[in-house]
Write a protein that holds these residues in place. Sequence first.
Motif, PDB file in Angstrom:
ATOM      1  N   UNK A  73      -6.408  -1.563  -5.980  1.00  0.00           N
ATOM      2  CA  UNK A  73      -6.443  -2.235  -7.293  1.00  0.00           C
ATOM      3  C   UNK A  73      -7.619  -3.197  -7.385  1.00  0.00           C
ATOM      4  N   UNK A  74      -8.075  -3.725  -6.269  1.00  0.00           N
ATOM      5  CA  UNK A  74      -9.236  -4.601  -6.263  1.00  0.00           C
ATOM      6  C   UNK A  74     -10.530  -3.862  -6.561  1.00  0.00           C
ATOM      7  N   UNK A  75     -10.586  -2.585  -6.221  1.00  0.00           N
ATOM      8  CA  UNK A  75     -11.789  -1.798  -6.439  1.00  0.00           C
ATOM      9  C   UNK A  75     -11.746  -0.947  -7.701  1.00  0.00           C
ATOM     10  N   UNK A  76     -10.558  -0.577  -8.123  1.00  0.00           N
ATOM     11  CA  UNK A  76     -10.439   0.362  -9.238  1.00  0.00           C
ATOM     12  C   UNK A  76      -9.477  -0.150 -10.303  1.00  0.00           C
ATOM     13  N   UNK A  77      -9.768   0.182 -11.552  1.00  0.00           N
ATOM     14  CA  UNK A  77      -8.894  -0.204 -12.650  1.00  0.00           C
ATOM     15  C   UNK A  77      -8.258   0.980 -13.342  1.00  0.00           C
ATOM     16  N   UNK A  78      -8.606   2.204 -12.951  1.00  0.00           N
ATOM     17  CA  UNK A  78      -8.086   3.397 -13.608  1.00  0.00           C
ATOM     18  C   UNK A  78      -6.935   4.021 -12.840  1.00  0.00           C
ATOM     19  N   UNK A  79      -6.987   5.332 -12.717  1.00  0.00           N
ATOM     20  CA  UNK A  79      -5.927   6.103 -12.065  1.00  0.00           C
ATOM     21  C   UNK A  79      -6.068   6.160 -10.545  1.00  0.00           C
ATOM     22  N   UNK A  80      -7.188   5.675 -10.025  1.00  0.00           N
ATOM     23  CA  UNK A  80      -7.440   5.783  -8.592  1.00  0.00           C
ATOM     24  C   UNK A  80      -6.353   5.140  -7.738  1.00  0.00           C
ATOM     25  N   UNK A  81      -5.864   3.930  -8.070  1.00  0.00           N
ATOM     26  CA  UNK A  81      -4.793   3.361  -7.238  1.00  0.00           C
ATOM     27  C   UNK A  81      -3.533   4.227  -7.207  1.00  0.00           C
ATOM     28  N   UNK A  82      -3.214   4.840  -8.325  1.00  0.00           N
ATOM     29  CA  UNK A  82      -2.037   5.724  -8.357  1.00  0.00           C
ATOM     30  C   UNK A  82      -2.242   6.929  -7.436  1.00  0.00           C
ATOM     31  N   UNK A  83      -3.436   7.482  -7.465  1.00  0.00           N
ATOM     32  CA  UNK A  83      -3.782   8.585  -6.567  1.00  0.00           C
ATOM     33  C   UNK A  83      -3.639   8.128  -5.110  1.00  0.00           C
ATOM     34  N   UNK A  84      -4.226   6.965  -4.790  1.00  0.00           N
ATOM     35  CA  UNK A  84      -4.132   6.424  -3.428  1.00  0.00           C
ATOM     36  C   UNK A  84      -2.678   6.245  -3.019  1.00  0.00           C
ATOM     37  N   UNK A  85      -1.851   5.749  -3.927  1.00  0.00           N
ATOM     38  CA  UNK A  85      -0.441   5.526  -3.622  1.00  0.00           C
ATOM     39  C   UNK A  85       0.238   6.820  -3.194  1.00  0.00           C
ATOM     40  N   UNK A  86      -0.006   7.888  -3.915  1.00  0.00           N
ATOM     41  CA  UNK A  86       0.610   9.166  -3.570  1.00  0.00           C
ATOM     42  C   UNK A  86       0.185   9.667  -2.203  1.00  0.00           C
ATOM     43  N   UNK A  87      -1.112   9.571  -1.915  1.00  0.00           N
ATOM     44  CA  UNK A  87      -1.602  10.041  -0.622  1.00  0.00           C
ATOM     45  C   UNK A  87      -1.117   9.123   0.498  1.00  0.00           C
ATOM     46  N   UNK A  88      -1.174   7.807   0.267  1.00  0.00           N
ATOM     47  CA  UNK A  88      -0.712   6.862   1.287  1.00  0.00           C
ATOM     48  C   UNK A  88       0.764   7.053   1.607  1.00  0.00           C
ATOM     49  N   UNK A  89       1.578   7.255   0.584  1.00  0.00           N
ATOM     50  CA  UNK A  89       3.001   7.470   0.803  1.00  0.00           C
ATOM     51  C   UNK A  89       3.236   8.719   1.646  1.00  0.00           C
ATOM     52  N   UNK A  90       2.549   9.798   1.312  1.00  0.00           N
ATOM     53  CA  UNK A  90       2.710  11.043   2.073  1.00  0.00           C
ATOM     54  C   UNK A  90       2.223  10.870   3.517  1.00  0.00           C
ATOM     55  N   UNK A  91       1.091  10.185   3.688  1.00  0.00           N
ATOM     56  CA  UNK A  91       0.568   9.952   5.040  1.00  0.00           C
ATOM     57  C   UNK A  91       1.537   9.111   5.865  1.00  0.00           C
ATOM     58  N   UNK A  92       2.080   8.062   5.248  1.00  0.00           N
ATOM     59  CA  UNK A  92       3.004   7.181   5.965  1.00  0.00           C
ATOM     60  C   UNK A  92       4.251   7.939   6.395  1.00  0.00           C
ATOM     61  N   UNK A  93       4.733   8.812   5.542  1.00  0.00           N
ATOM     62  CA  UNK A  93       5.929   9.584   5.884  1.00  0.00           C
ATOM     63  C   UNK A  93       5.653  10.577   7.016  1.00  0.00           C
ATOM     64  N   UNK A  94       4.407  11.024   7.121  1.00  0.00           N
ATOM     65  CA  UNK A  94       4.020  11.925   8.204  1.00  0.00           C
ATOM     66  C   UNK A  94       3.779  11.164   9.498  1.00  0.00           C
ATOM     67  N   UNK A  95       3.045  10.052   9.413  1.00  0.00           N
ATOM     68  CA  UNK A  95       2.630   9.330  10.623  1.00  0.00           C
ATOM     69  C   UNK A  95       3.662   8.307  11.118  1.00  0.00           C
ATOM     70  N   UNK A  96       4.528   7.839  10.223  1.00  0.00           N
ATOM     71  CA  UNK A  96       5.568   6.872  10.607  1.00  0.00           C
ATOM     72  C   UNK A  96       6.898   7.271   9.978  1.00  0.00           C
TER      73      UNK A  96
END
Length: 162
Positions: free
Chosen positions: A135-158
């Motif tokens: 959110x500090x770097x982006x104001x558009x849809x990018x944080x939402x995209x990051x959230x989806x990938x981060x959530x999936x990565x976290x569920x895989x790695x932890x």
Amino acid sequence: MSGAARDPAKGRKRTGARVAAVQALFNAEASGESVETVLDQFLRHRLGAVPGQEGFEDGRVEDADAALFVRILRAAATEPGTLDTVIAGHLAPGWGMHRLDPVIRAILRAAGGELREKDGPPGRVVIKEYMDIAHGFFGGEEPRFCNGVLDAMARTLKPQDF
């Protein structure tokens, strides 16, 4: 990149370390320098307050936990191909790492480095911290995209955290 970020880390040393890690991974990719070279440059020239300089706008991270910064960078740089494979595995079919914005790549790599640490913070903490940074770097849809990938990565790695 350094002038683009708002200041999500003011007074938060761990968040500051994460912001610096994202900046360093971005710089390493953009310059072609090794992560160790950029790590050394950041430790000597970018972390900590300097009178007369304004922080993120001058490319500095005034308030950062240097030990955490080093751990994140080294975790992200250990077997980077494996980490990129994990990240790419959570992208839509036909999307490769090369199609991601370089700042998003840096965010996902830094977060992935932390998520790979056995004794690192819980997955939900990593997601929240890197969402603040996105959110500090982006104001558009990018944080939402990051959230989806981060959530999936976290569920895989932890997976134990979910």
